[in-house]
Motif scaffolding. Structure first.
Motif, PDB file in Angstrom:
ATOM      1  N   ILE A 162     -21.575  33.873  41.471  1.00 18.07           N
ATOM      2  CA  ILE A 162     -22.190  32.566  41.711  1.00 18.07           C
ATOM      3  C   ILE A 162     -21.778  32.081  43.102  1.00 18.07           C
ATOM      4  N   ARG A 163     -22.443  31.017  43.565  1.00 17.05           N
ATOM      5  CA  ARG A 163     -22.059  30.405  44.831  1.00 17.05           C
ATOM      6  C   ARG A 163     -21.626  28.963  44.578  1.00 17.05           C
ATOM      7  N   ILE A 164     -20.533  28.564  45.238  1.00 17.56           N
ATOM      8  CA  ILE A 164     -19.990  27.219  45.104  1.00 17.56           C
ATOM      9  C   ILE A 164     -20.289  26.449  46.396  1.00 17.56           C
ATOM     10  N   TYR A 165     -20.918  25.281  46.254  1.00 20.59           N
ATOM     11  CA  TYR A 165     -21.298  24.453  47.394  1.00 20.59           C
ATOM     12  C   TYR A 165     -20.561  23.121  47.353  1.00 20.59           C
ATOM     13  N   GLU A 166     -20.126  22.659  48.529  1.00 19.67           N
ATOM     14  CA  GLU A 166     -19.610  21.300  48.620  1.00 19.67           C
ATOM     15  C   GLU A 166     -20.773  20.325  48.750  1.00 19.67           C
ATOM     16  N   GLU A 167     -20.548  19.092  48.382  1.00 24.38           N
ATOM     17  CA  GLU A 167     -21.573  18.047  48.493  1.00 24.38           C
ATOM     18  C   GLU A 167     -22.179  18.013  49.904  1.00 24.38           C
ATOM     19  N   GLY A 168     -23.495  18.127  49.986  1.00 30.92           N
ATOM     20  CA  GLY A 168     -24.200  18.017  51.255  1.00 30.92           C
ATOM     21  C   GLY A 168     -24.233  19.281  52.092  1.00 30.92           C
ATOM     22  N   SER A 169     -23.603  20.366  51.614  1.00 30.33           N
ATOM     23  CA  SER A 169     -23.545  21.599  52.411  1.00 30.33           C
ATOM     24  C   SER A 169     -24.702  22.536  52.076  1.00 30.33           C
ATOM     25  N   TYR A 170     -25.195  23.227  53.123  1.00 31.05           N
ATOM     26  CA  TYR A 170     -26.211  24.255  52.922  1.00 31.05           C
ATOM     27  C   TYR A 170     -25.576  25.633  52.734  1.00 31.05           C
ATOM     28  N   ASN A 171     -24.286  25.741  53.045  1.00 26.12           N
ATOM     29  CA  ASN A 171     -23.607  27.044  53.029  1.00 26.12           C
ATOM     30  C   ASN A 171     -22.590  27.093  51.903  1.00 26.12           C
ATOM     31  N   GLY A 172     -22.777  28.034  50.999  1.00 23.01           N
ATOM     32  CA  GLY A 172     -21.889  28.155  49.851  1.00 23.01           C
ATOM     33  C   GLY A 172     -20.904  29.303  49.972  1.00 23.01           C
ATOM     34  N   PHE A 173     -19.926  29.320  49.072  1.00 22.41           N
ATOM     35  CA  PHE A 173     -18.921  30.377  49.005  1.00 22.41           C
ATOM     36  C   PHE A 173     -19.205  31.225  47.773  1.00 22.41           C
ATOM     37  N   SER A 206     -22.359  24.456  41.484  1.00 22.21           N
ATOM     38  CA  SER A 206     -22.490  25.888  41.199  1.00 22.21           C
ATOM     39  C   SER A 206     -23.967  26.265  41.203  1.00 22.21           C
ATOM     40  N   ALA A 207     -24.275  27.373  41.891  1.00 22.77           N
ATOM     41  CA  ALA A 207     -25.667  27.838  41.952  1.00 22.77           C
ATOM     42  C   ALA A 207     -25.686  29.359  41.939  1.00 22.77           C
ATOM     43  N   SER A 208     -26.862  29.934  41.724  1.00 21.71           N
ATOM     44  CA  SER A 208     -26.975  31.395  41.746  1.00 21.71           C
ATOM     45  C   SER A 208     -26.856  31.889  43.186  1.00 21.71           C
ATOM     46  N   THR A 209     -26.556  33.174  43.344  1.00 18.48           N
ATOM     47  CA  THR A 209     -26.408  33.742  44.692  1.00 18.48           C
ATOM     48  C   THR A 209     -27.730  33.789  45.434  1.00 18.48           C
ATOM     49  N   SER A 210     -28.834  33.622  44.711  1.00 18.95           N
ATOM     50  CA  SER A 210     -30.152  33.603  45.365  1.00 18.95           C
ATOM     51  C   SER A 210     -30.662  32.171  45.503  1.00 18.95           C
ATOM     52  N   ALA A 211     -29.724  31.211  45.564  1.00 19.36           N
ATOM     53  CA  ALA A 211     -30.094  29.795  45.651  1.00 19.36           C
ATOM     54  C   ALA A 211     -30.910  29.521  46.903  1.00 19.36           C
ATOM     55  N   PRO A 212     -31.851  28.582  46.842  1.00 21.25           N
ATOM     56  CA  PRO A 212     -32.673  28.255  48.020  1.00 21.25           C
ATOM     57  C   PRO A 212     -31.840  27.570  49.099  1.00 21.25           C
ATOM     58  N   ASN A 213     -32.360  27.583  50.313  1.00 28.69           N
ATOM     59  CA  ASN A 213     -31.648  26.986  51.443  1.00 28.69           C
ATOM     60  C   ASN A 213     -31.864  25.472  51.458  1.00 28.69           C
ATOM     61  N   VAL A 214     -31.247  24.802  50.466  1.00 31.67           N
ATOM     62  CA  VAL A 214     -31.282  23.339  50.385  1.00 31.67           C
ATOM     63  C   VAL A 214     -29.858  22.849  50.223  1.00 31.67           C
ATOM     64  N   LYS A 215     -29.652  21.549  50.334  1.00 34.07           N
ATOM     65  CA  LYS A 215     -28.295  21.016  50.222  1.00 34.07           C
ATOM     66  C   LYS A 215     -27.670  21.401  48.892  1.00 34.07           C
ATOM     67  N   HIS A 216     -26.402  21.811  48.964  1.00 34.68           N
ATOM     68  CA  HIS A 216     -25.597  22.360  47.860  1.00 34.68           C
ATOM     69  C   HIS A 216     -26.388  23.294  46.950  1.00 34.68           C
ATOM     70  N   GLY A 217     -27.324  24.041  47.553  1.00 36.96           N
ATOM     71  CA  GLY A 217     -28.002  25.126  46.856  1.00 36.96           C
ATOM     72  C   GLY A 217     -28.864  24.700  45.690  1.00 36.96           C
ATOM     73  N   GLY A 218     -29.043  23.401  45.538  1.00 38.61           N
ATOM     74  CA  GLY A 218     -29.836  22.943  44.402  1.00 38.61           C
ATOM     75  C   GLY A 218     -29.148  23.232  43.079  1.00 38.61           C
TER      76      GLY A 218
END
Length: 356
Positions: A297-308, A326-338
Motif C-alpha cells: 500500500i502507499r501512505i500519504y500525508e495530508e495534502g501530499s501527492y507523493n506517498g511512501f 492509505s491508498a493502493s499502489t496504483s492510486a491516482p495522482n491526486v492529493k493523498h492518493g484519494g
C-alpha cells in the motif's frame, strides 16, 4: 648453391629480426608513462556509440594529469597517477599488474598516513567480477575505459588528446595539395562517426584510434601472461607477492583491533546512549504503521501527492502530527492518493497501528 642461399638467409634474418623487434615494441603502461609529460593539458572527447558506429563529442573542459608519483611498492618500475578527466577532480590510478601492467586501474592505498608508515602501502582490492575504471596511455593519448572486465570486454568512455594534437602533421602538410577522398572513403568516414566541423575529431577518426587501442590491448595482454608467469615464479616475484599479502593481513588485523578498541571506548558508549535517546524521542513524536493487508500500500500525508510504499508485512514510522491516508499502489495522482484516513493527526503519537 651457397650463393643462392645467401640472399634467402639474409631475408630470413631480416624478417625474424623485424618480428622480434615488433614484439619488443609492445611496452607496458609504466614504460610508456616514463615518457608522458605531467604538465600536458588535454582535450577530452566522449564516445557515443550506436551499434558499430561511433562519434566523438568534445567536452568543454581542458583536463590534465595532476601528478605522476613514483609508485610506493615498486618505485623504480611503476607509478601512481593522479589525473583529472571526466570526473573533474583528481582520481588515483595504480598499475593493474606488478610484472607487466597493460592498464592503470582506479584504486588507492588502504588506511591513513599512520597505517601506511607503520605497515606499508597496500592497493585497495576490488571484489572479483566487478567492473572497473581503467586508463590506457598510448601514443600520447589517454583512453578512459569503463565497465572493464578484461582486454576484450570493456566500454571505451572517453579519449583525451594533447591540445596540439594533429598540429605538427598539419604544418608538414602545408603547401601540399590535399588528397581528395573518394566516395567510398567518405562513406567509410561517415560510418566511423566523424564529428563534423571538429578538426581534432576528424584527425582521431583518420588515425583510427579506437582500433589502435584494441590492437595494443590484445598484444599487451598476451605479453603480460608470459611476463607475469615468469616473474611470479621468480624469487623476486614470490617475495614481493608474499610480502604484499603479509602487509594486507597486518592491516586487516589493525582494523579489527581498532574496531574492538572503539567498541570499548567512552566515545562509542556516548554515541550508543545518544542513539537510544534519539530513538526514544522519535518514537514519542511518530506513529508506527504495520501493513497487514496482504498487499503493498502507499501512505500519504495530508495534502501530499507523493506517498511512501509500505510493503506487505512491513513496518515504518510516520509523522504523528499529520493526518495519514492509505491508498493502493496504483492510486491516482491526486492529493493523498484519494485514499482513506488511517491516522488522525495528533491522536496516535507513540502508538503502533495495524492496517488490515
Amino acid at each position: 648453391m651457397r650463393y643462392l642461399l645467401t640472399p634467402f638467409i639474409t631475408i630470413l634474418v631480416i624478417f625474424l629480426f623485424g618480428f622480434i623487434n615488433t614484439k619488443d615494441e609492445v611496452l607496458n603502461q609504466s614504460e610508456i608513462l616514463k615518457g608522458v609529460n605531467p604538465n600536458q593539458e588535454y582535450i577530452t572527447f566522449t564516445l557515443q556509440k550506436s551499434g558499430e558506429d561511433y562519434s566523438f563529442v568534445r567536452e568543454r573542459y581542458i583536463n590534465k594529469i595532476t601528478e605522476i608519483i613514483s609508485e610506493k611498492n615498486m618505485p623504480s618500475k611503476h607509478f601512481q597517477v593522479m589525473v583529472e578527466l571526466s570526473t573533474r577532480k583528481p582520481a588515483s590510478y595504480l598499475p593493474d599488474n606488478w610484472a607487466f601492467p597493460i592498464t592503470y586501474r582506479k584504486s588507492w592505498y588502504e588506511g591513513d598516513e599512520k597505517d601506511q608508515e607503520t605497515i606499508g602501502y597496500i592497493p585497495r582490492e576490488l571484489r572479483t567480477g566487478m567492473s572497473e575504471s581503467r586508463l590506457v596511455f598510448l601514443d600520447g593519448i589517454i583512453y578512459e575505459l569503463s565497465g572493464y572486465y578484461s582486454p576484450e570486454k570493456y566500454s571505451l568512455y572517453s579519449i583525451s588528446v594533447p591540445i596540439d594534437y594533429g598540429k605538427k602533421e598539419d604544418k608538414r602538410e602545408e603547401g601540399k595539395e590535399k588528397k581528395k577522398m573518394s566516395l567510398k572513403e567518405k562513406l567509410k568516414a561517415m560510418k566511423g562517426g566523424i564529428t563534423i566541423g571538429d578538426p581534432i575529431a576528424k584527425k582521431l577518426q583518420e588515425d583510427d584510434v579506437v582500433e589502435r587501442l584494441k590492437v595494443y590491448l590484445n598484444a599487451a595482454n598476451k605479453k603480460q601472461e608470459i611476463v607475469h608467469s615468469k616473474w611470479a615464479n621468480s624469487q623476486e616475484g614470490k617475495l614481493f607477492l608474499e610480502n604484499l599479502e603479509l602487509k594486507r593481513e597486518a592491516f586487516n588485523k589493525s582494523l579489527q583491533k581498532e574496531k574492538e578498541e572503539y567498541y570499548k571506548s567512552d566515545l562509542y558508549k556516548r554515541i550508543q546512549r545518544n542513539n537510544r535517546l534519539a530513538e526514544g524521542a522519535a518514537a514519542t513524536s511518530s506513529v508506527t504503521l504495520v501493513n497487514n493487508t496482504g498487499h503493498d500500500i502507499r501512505i500519504y500525508e495530508e495534502g501530499s501527492y507523493n506517498g511512501f510504499t509500505l510493503r506487505n508485512g512491513s513496518t515504518s514510522r510516520f509523522d504523528c502530527e499529520k493526518n495519514l491516508y492509505s491508498a493502493s499502489t496504483s492510486a491516482p495522482n491526486v492529493k493523498h492518493g484519494g485514499g482513506s484516513l488511517v491516522v488522525s493527526g495528533g491522536t496516535s503519537c507513540g502508538q503502533t497501528i495495524e492496517i488490515n
